[in-house]
Design a protein around this motif. Structure first.
Motif, PDB file in Angstrom:
ATOM      1  N   TYR A 166       0.834  -1.197   0.000  1.00  0.00           N
ATOM      2  CA  TYR A 166       0.000   0.000   0.000  1.00  0.00           C
ATOM      3  C   TYR A 166       0.873   1.253   0.000  1.00  0.00           C
ATOM      4  N   GLU A 167       0.427   2.280  -0.692  1.00  0.00           N
ATOM      5  CA  GLU A 167       1.071   3.575  -0.617  1.00  0.00           C
ATOM      6  C   GLU A 167       0.491   4.347   0.566  1.00  0.00           C
ATOM      7  N   PRO A 168       1.270   5.225   1.197  1.00  0.00           N
ATOM      8  CA  PRO A 168       0.792   5.941   2.396  1.00  0.00           C
ATOM      9  C   PRO A 168      -0.542   6.654   2.228  1.00  0.00           C
ATOM     10  N   PHE A 169      -0.776   7.277   1.062  1.00  0.00           N
ATOM     11  CA  PHE A 169      -1.993   8.078   0.905  1.00  0.00           C
ATOM     12  C   PHE A 169      -3.256   7.213   0.770  1.00  0.00           C
ATOM     13  N   THR A 170      -3.103   5.906   0.565  1.00  0.00           N
ATOM     14  CA  THR A 170      -4.272   5.064   0.319  1.00  0.00           C
ATOM     15  C   THR A 170      -5.074   4.779   1.583  1.00  0.00           C
ATOM     16  N   TYR A 171      -4.506   5.061   2.765  1.00  0.00           N
ATOM     17  CA  TYR A 171      -5.251   4.740   3.980  1.00  0.00           C
ATOM     18  C   TYR A 171      -5.772   5.968   4.706  1.00  0.00           C
ATOM     19  N   GLU A 172      -5.786   7.115   4.052  1.00  0.00           N
ATOM     20  CA  GLU A 172      -6.332   8.311   4.686  1.00  0.00           C
ATOM     21  C   GLU A 172      -7.825   8.159   4.961  1.00  0.00           C
ATOM     22  N   ASN A 173      -8.525   7.401   4.134  1.00  0.00           N
ATOM     23  CA  ASN A 173      -9.959   7.189   4.327  1.00  0.00           C
ATOM     24  C   ASN A 173     -10.260   5.756   4.765  1.00  0.00           C
ATOM     25  N   ALA A 174      -9.326   5.150   5.437  1.00  0.00           N
ATOM     26  CA  ALA A 174      -9.492   3.755   5.858  1.00  0.00           C
ATOM     27  C   ALA A 174     -10.601   3.616   6.898  1.00  0.00           C
ATOM     28  N   THR A 175     -11.242   2.454   6.906  1.00  0.00           N
ATOM     29  CA  THR A 175     -12.236   2.087   7.917  1.00  0.00           C
ATOM     30  C   THR A 175     -11.777   0.788   8.562  1.00  0.00           C
ATOM     31  N   MET A 176     -12.431   0.403   9.642  1.00  0.00           N
ATOM     32  CA  MET A 176     -12.046  -0.844  10.294  1.00  0.00           C
ATOM     33  C   MET A 176     -12.261  -2.035   9.364  1.00  0.00           C
ATOM     34  N   ASP A 177     -13.227  -1.946   8.474  1.00  0.00           N
ATOM     35  CA  ASP A 177     -13.479  -3.040   7.530  1.00  0.00           C
ATOM     36  C   ASP A 177     -12.404  -3.106   6.438  1.00  0.00           C
ATOM     37  N   SER A 178     -11.813  -1.962   6.110  1.00  0.00           N
ATOM     38  CA  SER A 178     -10.839  -1.946   5.020  1.00  0.00           C
ATOM     39  C   SER A 178      -9.397  -2.131   5.483  1.00  0.00           C
ATOM     40  N   ILE A 179      -9.153  -1.976   6.773  1.00  0.00           N
ATOM     41  CA  ILE A 179      -7.781  -2.117   7.281  1.00  0.00           C
ATOM     42  C   ILE A 179      -7.373  -3.597   7.284  1.00  0.00           C
ATOM     43  N   PRO A 180      -6.260  -3.959   6.650  1.00  0.00           N
ATOM     44  CA  PRO A 180      -5.799  -5.354   6.666  1.00  0.00           C
ATOM     45  C   PRO A 180      -5.478  -5.825   8.084  1.00  0.00           C
ATOM     46  N   ASN A 181      -5.859  -7.050   8.400  1.00  0.00           N
ATOM     47  CA  ASN A 181      -5.636  -7.594   9.736  1.00  0.00           C
ATOM     48  C   ASN A 181      -4.165  -7.798  10.064  1.00  0.00           C
ATOM     49  N   GLU A 182      -3.291  -7.825   9.044  1.00  0.00           N
ATOM     50  CA  GLU A 182      -1.871  -8.078   9.272  1.00  0.00           C
ATOM     51  C   GLU A 182      -1.105  -6.841   9.744  1.00  0.00           C
ATOM     52  N   LEU A 183      -1.737  -5.672   9.670  1.00  0.00           N
ATOM     53  CA  LEU A 183      -1.048  -4.449  10.093  1.00  0.00           C
ATOM     54  C   LEU A 183      -0.690  -4.508  11.571  1.00  0.00           C
ATOM     55  N   VAL A 184       0.375  -3.788  11.935  1.00  0.00           N
ATOM     56  CA  VAL A 184       0.952  -3.902  13.277  1.00  0.00           C
ATOM     57  C   VAL A 184       0.822  -2.577  14.041  1.00  0.00           C
ATOM     58  N   ILE A 185       0.549  -2.685  15.339  1.00  0.00           N
ATOM     59  CA  ILE A 185       0.512  -1.530  16.239  1.00  0.00           C
ATOM     60  C   ILE A 185       1.930  -1.244  16.719  1.00  0.00           C
ATOM     61  N   ASP A 186       2.405  -0.001  16.525  1.00  0.00           N
ATOM     62  CA  ASP A 186       3.769   0.292  16.970  1.00  0.00           C
ATOM     63  C   ASP A 186       3.845   1.270  18.143  1.00  0.00           C
ATOM     64  N   ARG A 187       2.719   1.873  18.514  1.00  0.00           N
ATOM     65  CA  ARG A 187       2.673   2.726  19.697  1.00  0.00           C
ATOM     66  C   ARG A 187       1.283   2.678  20.311  1.00  0.00           C
ATOM     67  N   ILE A 188       1.231   2.799  21.626  1.00  0.00           N
ATOM     68  CA  ILE A 188      -0.046   2.827  22.333  1.00  0.00           C
ATOM     69  C   ILE A 188      -0.095   4.083  23.191  1.00  0.00           C
ATOM     70  N   ALA A 189      -0.961   5.014  22.818  1.00  0.00           N
ATOM     71  CA  ALA A 189      -1.134   6.236  23.592  1.00  0.00           C
ATOM     72  C   ALA A 189      -2.197   6.003  24.661  1.00  0.00           C
ATOM     73  N   ILE A 190      -1.943   6.551  25.837  1.00  0.00           N
ATOM     74  CA  ILE A 190      -2.874   6.463  26.956  1.00  0.00           C
ATOM     75  C   ILE A 190      -3.165   7.889  27.399  1.00  0.00           C
ATOM     76  N   LEU A 191      -4.401   8.316  27.262  1.00  0.00           N
ATOM     77  CA  LEU A 191      -4.720   9.704  27.551  1.00  0.00           C
ATOM     78  C   LEU A 191      -6.092   9.825  28.191  1.00  0.00           C
ATOM     79  N   ASP A 192      -6.186  10.799  29.074  1.00  0.00           N
ATOM     80  CA  ASP A 192      -7.477  11.136  29.667  1.00  0.00           C
ATOM     81  C   ASP A 192      -8.211  11.980  28.641  1.00  0.00           C
ATOM     82  N   LYS A 193      -9.144  11.368  27.923  1.00  0.00           N
ATOM     83  CA  LYS A 193      -9.805  12.052  26.811  1.00  0.00           C
ATOM     84  C   LYS A 193     -10.595  13.269  27.256  1.00  0.00           C
TER      85      LYS A 193
END
Length: 208
Positions: A166-193
């Motif tokens: 994938y090219e970087p610009f192709t996921y600007e409009n991504a949804t949970m249904d369109s995001i590939p399951n193989e993608l990896v989480i590289d940071r976890i932010a924890i914030l008081d929303k």
């Protein structure tokens, strides 16, 4: 040896002994996190005392790149926590007015939550842990996944997109249904929303 040197040597030895004694009584650092903490550092903790506590375990440095959120025209300081090998464990942001920690960002895959969430999880693993998820793309910060009713914001690793062709610009409009399951989480932010939301509104009013 004169009296001054003896006094100086005695003071130095006492200081070293006190530091060693304090370290012996320190609890072991736990590589765990939850919706309001990393290890023993929590959202809302006083920054000065937290930094003092962390220095018994890690190196704490003020980041050279300030966080992009403004408070009356001033950047909030962001601190980087590193281990003995200079590997980044996590980062935290201190409120300019409150002097308390209001944002934590986990970078190290060694930390695990009680339900198995960690840096390095795939999207598929996140979906198995949390049933309700939403996603948002930020031009400055990339694609994030938000588990419902939590304080987490999960940053998708950009390289894991590229490895799938994938090219970087192709996921600007991504949804949970369109995001590939193989993608990896590289940071976890924890914030008081609620706190961050109030801060954004306050900053907006000050700029008007």
């Amino acid at each position: 040896m004169n009296r001054y040197l003896l006094l100086l040597l005695s003071t130095t030895l006492c200081s070293l002994s006190a530091n060693l004694l304090a370290q012996q009584h320190l609890p072991a650092w736990e590589s765990t996190f939850s919706e309001n903490r990393i290890g023993c550092i929590e959202l809302g903790d006083d920054a000065e005392s937290s930094i003092s506590k962390l220095k018994h375990y890690f190196t704490v440095q003020l980041d050279s790149i300030p966080f992009g959120s403004f408070n009356n025209g001033k950047h909030e300081p962001i601190y980087v926590v590193r281990d003995d090998q200079q590997n980044i464990q996590f980062k935290f942001i201190v409120g300019k007015q409150s002097h308390k920690i209001d944002y934590l960002e986990l970078c190290c895959p060694s930390y695990t939550s009680k339900n198995g969430l960690k840096v390095g999880c795939t999207v598929q693993m996140v979906k198995e842990i949390y049933k309700k998820l939403k996603t948002t793309y930020f031009y400055d910060y990339g694609l994030h996944i938000y588990p419902n009713k939590t304080n987490y914001a999960l940053k998708i690793n950009d390289d894991s997109w590229l490895k799938l062709g994938y090219e970087p610009f192709t996921y600007e409009n991504a949804t949970m249904d369109s995001i590939p399951n193989e993608l990896v989480i590289d940071r976890i932010a924890i914030l008081d929303k609620s706190t961050r939301s109030k801060k954004r509104k306050s900053n907006k009013k000050s700029q008007e």
